[in-house]
Enzyme design. Structure first.
Site, PDB file in Angstrom:
ATOM      1  N   SER A 149       0.842  -1.191   0.000  1.00  0.00           N
ATOM      2  CA  SER A 149       0.000   0.000   0.000  1.00  0.00           C
ATOM      3  C   SER A 149       0.877   1.240   0.000  1.00  0.00           C
ATOM      4  CB  SER A 149      -0.917   0.011   1.225  1.00  0.00           C
ATOM      5  OG  SER A 149      -0.130   0.260   2.382  1.00  0.00           O
ATOM      6  N   LYS A 150       0.217   2.387  -0.092  1.00  0.00           N
ATOM      7  CA  LYS A 150       0.926   3.668  -0.181  1.00  0.00           C
ATOM      8  C   LYS A 150       1.963   3.849   0.911  1.00  0.00           C
ATOM      9  CE  LYS A 150      -1.395   7.254  -2.702  1.00  0.00           C
ATOM     10  NZ  LYS A 150      -2.795   6.908  -2.968  1.00  0.00           N
ATOM     11  N   ARG A 151       1.635   3.397   2.110  1.00  0.00           N
ATOM     12  CA  ARG A 151       2.560   3.667   3.213  1.00  0.00           C
ATOM     13  C   ARG A 151       3.899   2.940   3.037  1.00  0.00           C
ATOM     14  NH1 ARG A 151       2.575  -0.637   6.907  1.00  0.00           N
ATOM     15  NH2 ARG A 151       0.936  -2.072   6.249  1.00  0.00           N
ATOM     16  N   HIS A 152       3.946   1.899   2.181  1.00  0.00           N
ATOM     17  CA  HIS A 152       5.216   1.213   1.939  1.00  0.00           C
ATOM     18  C   HIS A 152       6.130   2.006   0.996  1.00  0.00           C
ATOM     19  CE1 HIS A 152       2.742  -2.454   2.961  1.00  0.00           C
ATOM     20  NE2 HIS A 152       3.744  -2.522   3.823  1.00  0.00           N
ATOM     21  N   GLY A 153       5.518   2.840   0.170  1.00  0.00           N
ATOM     22  CA  GLY A 153       6.315   3.574  -0.817  1.00  0.00           C
ATOM     23  C   GLY A 153       5.628   3.536  -2.168  1.00  0.00           C
TER      24      GLY A 153
END
Ligand code: GLU
Length: 468
Positions: free
Chosen positions: A240-244
């Protein structure tokens, strides 16, 4: 049999790396087996499928070097054919009209749930005589799901995957407004496009059982299926977005080369011995589905960065220079004339050794297009002590007499200067580097000076010695 694969994205506005990887696997599989790779845009959701969203897909695939062998098929143009198949099933008694109202369906679901059963359609209109149909009432068309036995998919990655047919319900294939459902469209299109191998994410596995019903009812051969495990984040959770970064455009903007992203995505979930860096030709030669792993892969951003560095060092200098010039054009106060271009190209062998992304490469090359007075980073500032400025003034005189102003002669001048002044070479080179680049990191000082040219070097030195 000629292998025919396809990539069938829905235009969502981005090309996710999971999808890009599926596209790559389909492409490589087709090429490896001397077959064709096709593209189908699943644009039946007209609101989301804007031209812009479709262009994102085309651009992303073109950038990745994944080319289809035939013109893309737009699913939305094939509605009449999907509808025709639904009616064919109806005529053969393998599908039926369902007149249930929304209210009845809701009640059906609630009853099932209250009785602890899965909320499935109960087949209410399956065996009713058409004469019982209410007049002027909208209807859907449902397929008659098999009720006994099981459906087995011989998946080329997952092995045999089975489901009891009692688990499948009579799904709608044509909605009350006459539009075909996704499952029907996919099957009809894959059949008509002569697709032999469907390679896609394993989030589609449950769809495959439903799609198999349609193939069987139509008496069509099923294609081979290969369901790829998804890409997870470094922590094992869904990416998801929070991973990059997750989309192809993001990686492109961050300065990744398409070869590197391709190479990384290929190795993510597929292996062939220790092979790590693979050219497109090698990928085509080696790729097959038996090298695809069964468990989800974990995105490793550091490894991608490393692979990008490897591809950057192998990349052609002119190509890298073109890219850098484009990026320099977006920076404040950087000249992008042919003179700068010539300097960048000249210094590229040294620059590309020291950067892992094109963004970093452009940042490191920017000094070549700046003019005096430069701004100095704190470490460079530290090098420019009053003593060093005096030393640089003397050095400028020696450089004025250096002939020709190339790597060897410059190197000889610097060594000679250090010896004469009983200094270590580094004590000469670092202040000099600071004065001409504004930083303490650059390719070899002799190459750097040669790329800048004598006049520019002297001007830059003068700018730091003038006021002493
Ligand atoms: N359109 C589907 C998606 O974007 C893929 C369908 C398929 O590969 O069968 O997820």
């Amino acid at each position: 049999m000629t292998v025919r694969t396809r990539f069938a994205p829905s235009p969502t506005g981005l090309l996710h790396i999971g999808n890009a990887r599926a596209a790559l696997f389909n492409f490589l599989y087709a090429r490896h087996h001397g077959g064709q790779f096709l593209l189908r845009i699943e644009d039946t959701d007209r609101e989301r499928s804007t031209q812009k969203a479709v262009d994102v897909l085309f651009d992303g695939l073109a950038w990745m070097g994944i080319e289809a062998d035939e013109k893309p098929v737009f699913q939305s143009t094939r509605q009449a054919r999907h509808t025709e198949v639904a009616h064919a099933l109806l005529e053969r008694g393998l599908a039926y009209r369902c007149y249930c109202t929304a209210e009845e369906l809701k009640e059906m679901r609630e009853t099932a749930m209250a009785e602890g059963r899965p909320p499935r359609y109960n087949g209410m209109w399956r065996d009713r005589d058409p004469s019982e149909a209410p007049a002027n009432t909208p209807y859907t068309i449902r397929i008659k799901a098999p009720r006994e036995g099981e459906t087995v998919i011989h998946d080329l990655v997952q092995g045999d995957v089975r489901v009891a047919n009692a688990e499948l319900d009579d799904m709608i294939i044509l909605r009350a407004d006459g539009t075909p459902v996704y499952q029907l469209a996919v099957v009809v299109d894959d059949h008509d496009m002569d697709i032999t191998h469907v390679i896609r994410g394993d989030d589609h596995l449950t769809n495959t059982f439903r799609q198999a019903m349609i193939y069987r009812a139509m008496g069509w051969d099923l294609p081979h299926f290969a369901h790829l495990p998804l890409i997870h984040g470094p922590d094992g959770a869904k990416l998801s977005k929070r991973h990059g970064a997750q989309s192809v455009v993001e990686f492109r903007e961050m300065g990744y080369l398409p070869e590197a992203l391709n190479n990384y995505l290929l190795r993510l979930g597929w292996g062939h011995g220790d092979a790590e860096i693979l050219s497109r030709e090698e990928q085509i030669r080696l790729f097959d589905l038996d090298g695809v792993g069964r468990s989800p892969s974990r995105m490793d951003y550091a490894k991608l960065l490393h692979i990008n560095g490897v591809w950057m060092r192998q990349a052609d200098d002119t190509r890298l220079t073109n890219d850098v010039m484009e990026r320099l054009g977006k920076m404040e106060g950087v000249d992008t004339s042919d003179a700068t271009r010539a300097r960048v190209l000249d210094l590229m062998p040294g620059l590309k050794e020291r950067a892992k992304t094109l963004v970093e490469l452009a940042d490191n090359a920017a000094f070549l297009g700046r003019s005096v007075p430069l701004t100095f980073d704190p470490k460079a500032e530290k090098q420019l002590t009053p003593e060093n400025r005096v030393m640089l003034g003397k050095l400028a005189e020696a450089l004025k007499a250096t002939e020709p102003f190339g790597k060897e002669a410059i190197d000889a001048t610097l060594r000679q200067f250090a010896e004469t002044h009983e200094m270590k070479l580094g004590k000469v080179a670092q202040p000099l580097r600071a004065a001409v680049t504004g930083s303490t990191m650059s390719p070899g000082i002799d190459d750097t000076l040669a790329a800048l040219g004598r006049d520019e070097v002297i001007a830059r030195i003068n700018a730091v010695t003038a006021h002493e």
